[in-house]
Design an enzyme around this catalytic site. Structure first.
Site, PDB file in Angstrom:
ATOM      1  N   THR A  14       0.802  -1.150   0.039  1.00 18.74           N
ATOM      2  CA  THR A  14      -0.074   0.172  -0.074  1.00 18.74           C
ATOM      3  C   THR A  14       0.930   1.270  -0.102  1.00 18.74           C
ATOM      4  O   THR A  14       0.436   2.289   0.024  1.00 18.74           O
ATOM      5  CB  THR A  14      -0.944   0.066   1.254  1.00 18.74           C
ATOM      6  N   GLY A  15       2.283   0.875   0.035  1.00 21.52           N
ATOM      7  CA  GLY A  15       3.113   2.289  -0.121  1.00 21.52           C
ATOM      8  C   GLY A  15       3.378   2.759  -1.600  1.00 21.52           C
ATOM      9  O   GLY A  15       2.643   2.169  -2.277  1.00 21.52           O
ATOM     10  N   VAL A  17       5.885   2.952  -3.156  1.00 25.11           N
ATOM     11  CA  VAL A  17       6.485   2.227  -4.205  1.00 25.11           C
ATOM     12  C   VAL A  17       5.890   1.007  -4.579  1.00 25.11           C
ATOM     13  O   VAL A  17       5.714   0.386  -5.569  1.00 25.11           O
ATOM     14  CB  VAL A  17       8.305   1.839  -3.704  1.00 25.11           C
ATOM     15  N   ARG A  42       2.070  -2.834   9.605  1.00 22.19           N
ATOM     16  CA  ARG A  42       1.701  -1.821  10.468  1.00 22.19           C
ATOM     17  C   ARG A  42       0.404  -1.213  10.171  1.00 22.19           C
ATOM     18  O   ARG A  42      -0.099  -0.316  10.706  1.00 22.19           O
ATOM     19  CB  ARG A  42       2.847  -0.458  10.178  1.00 22.19           C
ATOM     20  N   SER A  43      -0.114  -1.416   8.603  1.00 24.28           N
ATOM     21  CA  SER A  43      -1.282  -0.733   8.039  1.00 24.28           C
ATOM     22  C   SER A  43      -2.412  -1.884   8.357  1.00 24.28           C
ATOM     23  O   SER A  43      -2.415  -2.855   8.523  1.00 24.28           O
ATOM     24  CB  SER A  43      -1.305  -0.701   6.414  1.00 24.28           C
ATOM     25  N   CYS A 131      16.926   5.245  -5.899  1.00 27.65           N
ATOM     26  CA  CYS A 131      16.258   5.888  -7.031  1.00 27.65           C
ATOM     27  C   CYS A 131      17.426   7.023  -7.782  1.00 27.65           C
ATOM     28  O   CYS A 131      17.471   7.107  -8.917  1.00 27.65           O
ATOM     29  CB  CYS A 131      15.237   6.790  -6.620  1.00 27.65           C
ATOM     30  N   GLY A 162       9.997  10.548  -2.908  1.00 32.59           N
ATOM     31  CA  GLY A 162      11.015   9.579  -2.284  1.00 32.59           C
ATOM     32  C   GLY A 162      11.119   9.590  -0.892  1.00 32.59           C
ATOM     33  O   GLY A 162      11.647   8.557  -0.425  1.00 32.59           O
ATOM     34  N   LYS A 215      25.084   6.626  -0.517  1.00 34.04           N
ATOM     35  CA  LYS A 215      24.537   5.720  -1.123  1.00 34.04           C
ATOM     36  C   LYS A 215      24.774   5.961  -2.801  1.00 34.04           C
ATOM     37  O   LYS A 215      25.221   5.092  -3.679  1.00 34.04           O
ATOM     38  CB  LYS A 215      22.866   5.777  -1.244  1.00 34.04           C
ATOM     39  N   ARG A 237      16.421  17.991  -1.093  1.00 36.07           N
ATOM     40  CA  ARG A 237      15.154  17.883  -1.428  1.00 36.07           C
ATOM     41  C   ARG A 237      14.416  18.996  -1.983  1.00 36.07           C
ATOM     42  O   ARG A 237      14.821  20.285  -1.482  1.00 36.07           O
ATOM     43  CB  ARG A 237      14.429  17.324   0.006  1.00 36.07           C
ATOM     44  N   HIS A 244      12.847  12.781  -9.856  1.00 36.73           N
ATOM     45  CA  HIS A 244      14.111  13.382  -9.354  1.00 36.73           C
ATOM     46  C   HIS A 244      14.988  14.027 -10.752  1.00 36.73           C
ATOM     47  O   HIS A 244      14.965  13.320 -11.598  1.00 36.73           O
ATOM     48  CB  HIS A 244      14.840  12.371  -8.642  1.00 36.73           C
TER      49      HIS A 244
END
Lengths: 334, 334
Positions: A14-15, A17, A42-43, A131, A162, A215, A237, A244
């Site tokens: 459900t996120g 991504v 958690r959901s 990403c 992101g 990263k 950001r 992006h």
């Protein structure tokens, strides 16, 4: 892995991504025998409407995920750290979107346009890169092959998606408040994000670099398979919802002709060159959001060095930067 | 120039920069004998309320401006190109905010913290540098003196106020529309600016550089007085109202110690170091807007070269980037 249709599971379904992975699987007609959707726990339980009908999103458990051929993990680094290897031990190929295993030696870090063969060296677990790394290496790899990349200096302009669904909501709600002259407390970001910039993505290390920057620096070297390449990143950001952007300065071993570089990029897999200054053409995140591929514009020669090249690289951070790349990795096994 | 109080004129007085110049003159208690406000002729007559009372904004004419000691021009490049030298011929010192004369050999391009002496070589006309140049050279000059600057790679994050009053309105109106799901035609920008980025400020030249980028490249060399320095810029408009930010990678002749660089910057005139990653401190445009000075954070050593340094430089583009710098130039003559 067996031939034919696959049992696929998506964890963190459900996120931002996770739901995009599911969407891309159907869009690209991935040969699904069955799709299982899981929340990280958690959901609350819910149902999601897919082309195959309504599918429940169940709480994740090792027992429930057993029998999957491919498991996409998009539930964060802590979840992956805890479960990724245990899911792989059930016989599934795990494609992990988190940063938990990306730098592990026995875990391939794969961008199919760049290092497809690495995927086949997996031991049950394949990492999907960050990403901002994916889009940069897709643009740099073909030039690296031709000219030998020595150094990259990159400044990013990264959208709020992101940072997840709540961050997207925060930009919308806070922008609306700011336009009405109201101030709100930042929750998802360290600073106010509406009509502002935050040069801080992820935690700082002792030398002053953020996690997002290290990263980009480490993953680029691993994917290109050359630890001698110097990568220097500043990650920022910006108040953009999706997509992006990166201002890239690349320095090569050999002189680069910008016209030839452009034609190399035009033929490169996954790259769309959008670069006609006279015609006012260059990529912007609003135009690239929701589209496949990596869009490259503003290609120009370093006026101070024949070995330097500048470019502006834009991609959908949820698409090629996450879900699309993950599904492309899975497609290598069909 | 005579001593004591001055007759000062501001042309383009109702624009973003012009009104800021007037505000800064009073704020800094510039010794005014009289202040004359002029429009460039395009705006209707109006009055402006100042600490000295209500002052009319009259249409500009050479006759009306005669008798001024100092004339600030903030009415655009075309206006300056037409009138700057003719105003200087009346005996005034003209401080021009446009780009029309910045690269002319007989016109000093001045940032008082960096090259104050150049101001005194004027022949009636002094150019105020581009906003994005001012903040960068204020941060680079003290390091250049110590380590010898060889190359700068800069990516900018420039607010809409750099494009004028209508551009500010467009960001507000278009952001509001976008939040309600409506699309609007861009007017002040080449693309939609709300929740988007535009890597295009000013016209493109034949080699693919924008005017904003060549300004940054050429002006930096002129102000630092060293044409051998290589400057490579990518200029990007971002959906921020006020305050420009820059991701700067600087390469020097000699090795740079980041701790020493920080302490040099802490003592440098016009610089405020805001750099405590552990404490979550770094400058953002929203926090720097309306404040004097150039704010530097994210200072860190290039991991690939002892001669390289990264930093994040933020300043108010209407303040130090325009009005404050112009008034500081004028203050050199009192």
């Amino acid at each position: 892995m067996k031939r034919g249709r696959r049992v696929v599971s998506v964890v963190g379904a459900t996120g931002l991504v996770g739901s995009e992975i599911t969407r891309v699987l159907f869009l690209r007609k991935f040969p699904l025998e069955r799709i299982n959707l899981f929340s990280s726990g958690r959901s609350p339980e819910r149902e999601v409407t897919l082309p195959v009908g309504s599918v429940p999103v169940r709480p994740f458990s090792l027992r429930a995920v057993r029998g999957s051929d491919i498991v996409f993990l998009a539930a964060g680094g802590r979840f992956s750290g805890r479960y990724a290897r245990r899911i792989a031990a059930t016989g599934a190929v795990v494609i992990d979107n988190s940063s938990a295993f990306r730098m592990e030696e026995d875990v391939p870090l794969v961008v199919p346009e760049v290092n497809p063969d690495d995927a086949f060296r997996h031991k049950g677990l394949i990492a999907n890169p960050n990403c901002s790394t994916v889009q940069m290496v897709v643009a740099l790899a073909p030039l690296h092959r031709e000219y030998g990349l020595r150094r990259v200096i990159v400044s990013t302009y990264q959208s709020v998606s992101g940072a997840g669904l709540k961050a997207v909501g925060e930009l919308a709600v806070h922008s609306d408040a700011a336009l009405r002259g109201e101030e709100m407390e930042p929750r998802e970001f360290s600073r106010e994000i509406s009509f502002n910039l935050i040069p801080h993505i992820g935690l700082f290390d002792g030398a002053g670099w953020t996690r997002e920057e290290t990263k980009l620096m480490d993953e680029t070297r691993k994917i290109l398979g050359d630890s001698s390449i110097s990568v220097i990143a500043t990650a920022v950001r910006v108040p953009v919802f999706r997509g992006h952007s990166e201002s890239v300065h690349a320095e090569f071993s050999r002189p680069v002709d910008p016209f030839r570089a452009r034609s190399i990029l035009e033929r490169a897999p996954g790259v769309a060159v959008v670069d006609d200054p006279a015609g006012g053409l260059y990529p912007t995140p609003l135009e690239c959001a929701g589209r496949d591929g990596v869009f490259v514009g503003r290609i120009r020669r370093d006026p101070g060095s024949p070995r330097g090249l500048c470019m502006w690289v834009v991609s959908d951070n949820l698409g090629k930067g996450a879900a699309l790349n993950a599904v492309q990795i899975a497609e290598q096994f069909i």
